[in-house]
Design a protein around this motif. Sequence first.
Motif, mmCIF file in Angstrom:
data_model
loop_
_atom_site.group_PDB
_atom_site.id
_atom_site.type_symbol
_atom_site.label_atom_id
_atom_site.label_comp_id
_atom_site.label_asym_id
_atom_site.label_seq_id
_atom_site.Cartn_x
_atom_site.Cartn_y
_atom_site.Cartn_z
ATOM 1 N N SER A 218 0.835 -1.207 0.000
ATOM 2 C CA SER A 218 0.000 0.000 0.000
ATOM 3 C C SER A 218 0.869 1.256 0.000
ATOM 4 O O SER A 218 0.570 2.244 -0.686
ATOM 5 N N MET A 219 1.941 1.190 0.764
ATOM 6 C CA MET A 219 2.843 2.348 0.828
ATOM 7 C C MET A 219 3.475 2.620 -0.536
ATOM 8 O O MET A 219 3.564 3.757 -0.968
ATOM 9 N N ARG A 220 3.887 1.534 -1.228
ATOM 10 C CA ARG A 220 4.488 1.694 -2.536
ATOM 11 C C ARG A 220 3.492 2.249 -3.550
ATOM 12 O O ARG A 220 3.838 3.056 -4.406
ATOM 13 N N LYS A 221 2.242 1.832 -3.440
ATOM 14 C CA LYS A 221 1.205 2.352 -4.330
ATOM 15 C C LYS A 221 0.983 3.841 -4.109
ATOM 16 O O LYS A 221 0.812 4.620 -5.060
ATOM 17 N N ARG A 222 0.977 4.238 -2.824
ATOM 18 C CA ARG A 222 0.776 5.667 -2.515
ATOM 19 C C ARG A 222 1.949 6.492 -3.066
ATOM 20 O O ARG A 222 1.774 7.589 -3.586
ATOM 21 N N GLU A 223 3.170 5.956 -2.933
ATOM 22 C CA GLU A 223 4.347 6.660 -3.447
ATOM 23 C C GLU A 223 4.273 6.797 -4.969
ATOM 24 O O GLU A 223 4.582 7.856 -5.527
ATOM 25 N N ALA A 224 3.873 5.705 -5.636
ATOM 26 C CA ALA A 224 3.761 5.755 -7.095
ATOM 27 C C ALA A 224 2.705 6.748 -7.525
ATOM 28 O O ALA A 224 2.881 7.493 -8.497
ATOM 29 N N LYS A 225 1.576 6.759 -6.805
ATOM 30 C CA LYS A 225 0.501 7.694 -7.141
ATOM 31 C C LYS A 225 0.950 9.144 -6.932
ATOM 32 O O LYS A 225 0.643 10.030 -7.734
ATOM 33 N N GLU A 226 1.733 9.389 -5.855
ATOM 34 C CA GLU A 226 2.221 10.743 -5.594
ATOM 35 C C GLU A 226 3.228 11.171 -6.651
ATOM 36 O O GLU A 226 3.226 12.322 -7.111
#
Length: 324
Positions: free
Chosen positions: A8-16
């Motif tokens: 989830s953290m990696r997804k949030r980073e990619a989205k940002e």
Amino acid sequence: MGRDSYASMRKREAKEQERQTQLRLARESAEESKARVEELKSTHKACSAPIDWRALAVSLPPAPVTPTHWAERSADRRTRLLTLFEIPSAQLPNRVSALAEDSARFNSSQQAFQEEALEQADSVALAQGILQGDPRSYRRVLLEISNNSRASPGGMAVDFDIHSPHLVESRVTVQGSAILPAEVQTLTSTGKLSTKSIPRVQFVELYQDHVCSWVLRVAREVHALLPVKAVLVTAYSADGLPALSPVLSTIIHRGQMESLAFDTLDPSDALDGLQTRTNFKASRRTGAFQPIVAFSPSDVLFTEPASSLQSMIETANRFLEELE
């Protein structure tokens, strides 16, 4: 659980990262749109460096080239040194090769000298012709201005007439308003890209500034490169008109040109303050220039006006026409 949290953290980073990329691209697009608009009305800011024709007319030719014999002398020194150590003659410097090297270097320098001398002699002859008011010399300089104007981004066709050493007339053929952007891109308060059609009034003002900027640029170039007292520039357009017609005409004296702050001026306002004829402001609804009666060489008075009285009168007449 930990694995899901990491994903989830990696997804949030990619989205940002994606969001930041989109914001950057939007900002760059908005800046390019703004720069394009500024470029269209900033042609007058650039100009060739003035030429000191008097200094050029008395400039000295380049110094003649003399043989240096550098390779030959170097070979002789090395030969003498190596001979002291009884080095076999086969290992000594080749004097024939050294002479050939010196000859090649001299021939190259001589060719460069001859080219520079011819160019310098041509420049002196041109400068003397300019100072004598020779029309052929004037035409040579004006042809360069004309070619550069056509080659510039958004360039226009520019032709010249030489009426005297003190007066040059220019005819600028205006490109149609189709060269202007129909849309402008800006950033919203959230940093997103917004694309909208340029409001009609803003589009018309941009077109006017674009044409006025080119007129100023042409006059500025002529004053910079030739010792004229005045330049008469008339812009011709067929945009919205049945045929190519004069739509703007101005007379700019040297003193007036030198008093203009080109880096900060508004092109339309600057011409309004000079001896100018145009009917652009009276046609805001159509967005096209209206035909005018262009100035002729007989309208040019070489006693520079102390004020722009004629321009003020013509501006007042246009305002009265708008009120009617």
